[in-house]
Design an enzyme around this catalytic site. Structure first.
Site, PDB file in Angstrom:
ATOM      1  N   HIS A 224      30.841  58.517  17.543  1.00 12.56           N
ATOM      2  CA  HIS A 224      29.510  58.167  17.807  1.00 12.56           C
ATOM      3  C   HIS A 224      29.498  56.648  18.401  1.00 12.56           C
ATOM      4  O   HIS A 224      29.364  56.283  19.487  1.00 12.56           O
ATOM      5  CB  HIS A 224      28.790  58.208  16.585  1.00 12.56           C
ATOM      6  CG  HIS A 224      27.185  58.061  16.454  1.00 12.56           C
ATOM      7  ND1 HIS A 224      26.595  57.841  17.422  1.00 12.56           N
ATOM      8  CD2 HIS A 224      26.455  57.814  15.334  1.00 12.56           C
ATOM      9  CE1 HIS A 224      25.371  57.329  17.203  1.00 12.56           C
ATOM     10  NE2 HIS A 224      25.154  57.506  16.050  1.00 12.56           N
ATOM     11  N   HIS A 264      28.245  63.847  26.511  1.00  9.12           N
ATOM     12  CA  HIS A 264      27.218  63.696  25.881  1.00  9.12           C
ATOM     13  C   HIS A 264      26.802  64.763  25.040  1.00  9.12           C
ATOM     14  O   HIS A 264      26.599  65.910  25.734  1.00  9.12           O
ATOM     15  CB  HIS A 264      26.163  62.684  26.141  1.00  9.12           C
ATOM     16  CG  HIS A 264      25.287  61.897  25.204  1.00  9.12           C
ATOM     17  ND1 HIS A 264      24.070  62.722  24.593  1.00  9.12           N
ATOM     18  CD2 HIS A 264      25.287  60.616  24.782  1.00  9.12           C
ATOM     19  CE1 HIS A 264      23.419  61.749  23.986  1.00  9.12           C
ATOM     20  NE2 HIS A 264      24.241  60.800  23.918  1.00  9.12           N
ATOM     21  N   ASP A 314      28.350  54.222  26.516  1.00  3.44           N
ATOM     22  CA  ASP A 314      29.346  53.561  26.176  1.00  3.44           C
ATOM     23  C   ASP A 314      30.305  52.971  27.239  1.00  3.44           C
ATOM     24  O   ASP A 314      30.925  51.863  27.036  1.00  3.44           O
ATOM     25  CB  ASP A 314      30.358  54.342  24.944  1.00  3.44           C
ATOM     26  CG  ASP A 314      29.562  54.727  23.622  1.00  3.44           C
ATOM     27  OD1 ASP A 314      28.637  53.452  23.301  1.00  3.44           O
ATOM     28  OD2 ASP A 314      29.431  55.802  23.464  1.00  3.44           O
TER      29      ASP A 314
END
Length: 377
Positions: A224, A264, A314
């Site tokens: 996460h 994702h 990210d």
């Protein structure tokens, strides 16, 4: 009739929300009707948090009042300051430290004894939590590096004040604006794992601090919130090797390694936040060192062309933060520093129309067993 099992609750609708919407096929993220591109370009983090909590963007007077109220809450109590020092000197892992700090904040909150569903009290508590996390995080980072904490300033915006407390000097406009934009991009993202964790806790009528503590613990996992740190560690590994980025990523895949920052659960195309942050990473590189951006692009091009994988938020937040001089292992706490705005909004929404979240599991264990005596076991 056997009920269909949805592992990880994938594709299961468990709530209705007016906060954010994700179109995974189009690569679109919307907060309360505003696209993330529009907000990143035209709204500050404080404006976005106000909108998430109150439903509409603030006017000039509302924004001024909200920012002033947030700034007044930045100082942390002496007991929390002592805890931060103890955790830093014990070299606690940053997300574990943040989890403990958020829980400790409740001991000093004037509204700690309020009814968990008291919206006015929750807004005050939410404001304190959101304002104090940056102060505690910056103090933690400085103390463990042998430096004294820097007191917050009330004349700086949320993003600029954090960078000031972290580095001991006021950031220039480029750094402050870049960091503010990063906070906007991370503020909410539907019913992700940490947000769901917060709402599950809130659904029991636990208090706001308990819900946010649950969310911080959930965000700490590498599947996460921890991926941006993993991305930067990967880029540093590329830099330390004698290979070009293309060769490095080819070898890594052949070795069975997972390249962080790609894929994702919701997006089937490039994360819209990654598109925005890649531009910021490039701009920072042009003003400093382009290699981190260049490494990132090389890895992205290969994985997109050869594997059909697209980067998530990210991937480019890593090089962006690194070029801003932010320590790698506080990337995930910074994620929490932003996402707390969304967590609080979802908890408020949960309290408005609460129902205990209590899914079931399919039992697959043994049947019809009898307890044998101790001698027979």
């Amino acid at each position: 009739m056997t009920e269909e099992l949805k592992k990880g609750l994938e594709g299961v609708l468990v709530a209705e929300s007016s906060l954010s919407y994700i179109d995974g096929d189009e690569g679109k993220l919307v907060y309360r009707g505003y696209t993330i591109d529009d907000l990143a370009e035209n709204a500050s983090f404080e404006e976005v948090v106000y909108m998430l909590w109150h439903g509409e963007l603030p006017n000039r007077d509302e924004l001024s009042e909200f920012k002033a109220a947030m700034a007044e809450e930045r100082h942390i109590d002496d007991g929390v300051q002592r805890l931060v020092r103890d955790l830093a000197e014990a070299d606690e892992e940053p997300m574990a430290a943040l989890r403990t700090i958020v829980s400790e904040l409740s001991a000093y909150d004037p509204d700690a004894d309020a009814d968990p569903t008291d919206e006015a009290a929750n807004l005050r508590k939410g404001r304190r939590i959101t304002a104090k996390i940056p102060t505690a995080l910056a103090a933690f980072a400085r103390i463990r590096d042998g430096n004294d904490p820097v007191d917050p300033r009330e004349d700086l915006d949320h993003a600029a004040n954090f960078l000031y407390m972290l580095n001991g000097e006021e950031p220039d406009d480029v750094l402050a604006d870049t960091f503010d934009m990063a906070l906007v991009l991370h503020a909410d993202h539907g019913l992700n794992a940490s947000t769901f964790s917060a709402t599950v806790t809130a659904s029991t009528l636990a208090d706001l601090h308990s819900a946010i503590t649950s969310a911080v613990g959930t965000l700490s996992g590498s599947l996460h919130g921890g991926a941006n740190q993993d991305v930067m560690e990967m880029l540093k590994e590329v830099d330390a090797s004698d290979k070009d980025p293309l060769q490095w990523v080819q070898d890594a895949i052949e070795e069975g390694r997972r390249v962080p920052g790609f894929g994702h659960r919701v997006y089937n195309v490039k994360d819209p936040r990654a598109k925005i942050l890649s531009k910021k990473s490039k701009a920072l590189g042009e003003a400093g060192d382009m290699k981190w951006y260049d490494y990132s692009v090389a890895v992205e091009d290969f994985l997109t062309d050869e594997k059909g994988l697209a980067p998530n938020v990210d991937f480019y937040s890593a090089s962006t933060y690194y070029q801003m001089g932010i320590p790698v292992d506080i990337y995930t706490p910074i994620f929490a520093m932003s996402r707390v705005g969304g967590w609080i909004a979802h908890v408020l929404e949960q309290y408005e129309d609460n129902r205990l979240i209590r899914p079931r599991a399919r039992y697959v264990g043994p049947d019809d067993r009898s307890v044998p005596s101790l001698e027979e076991r």
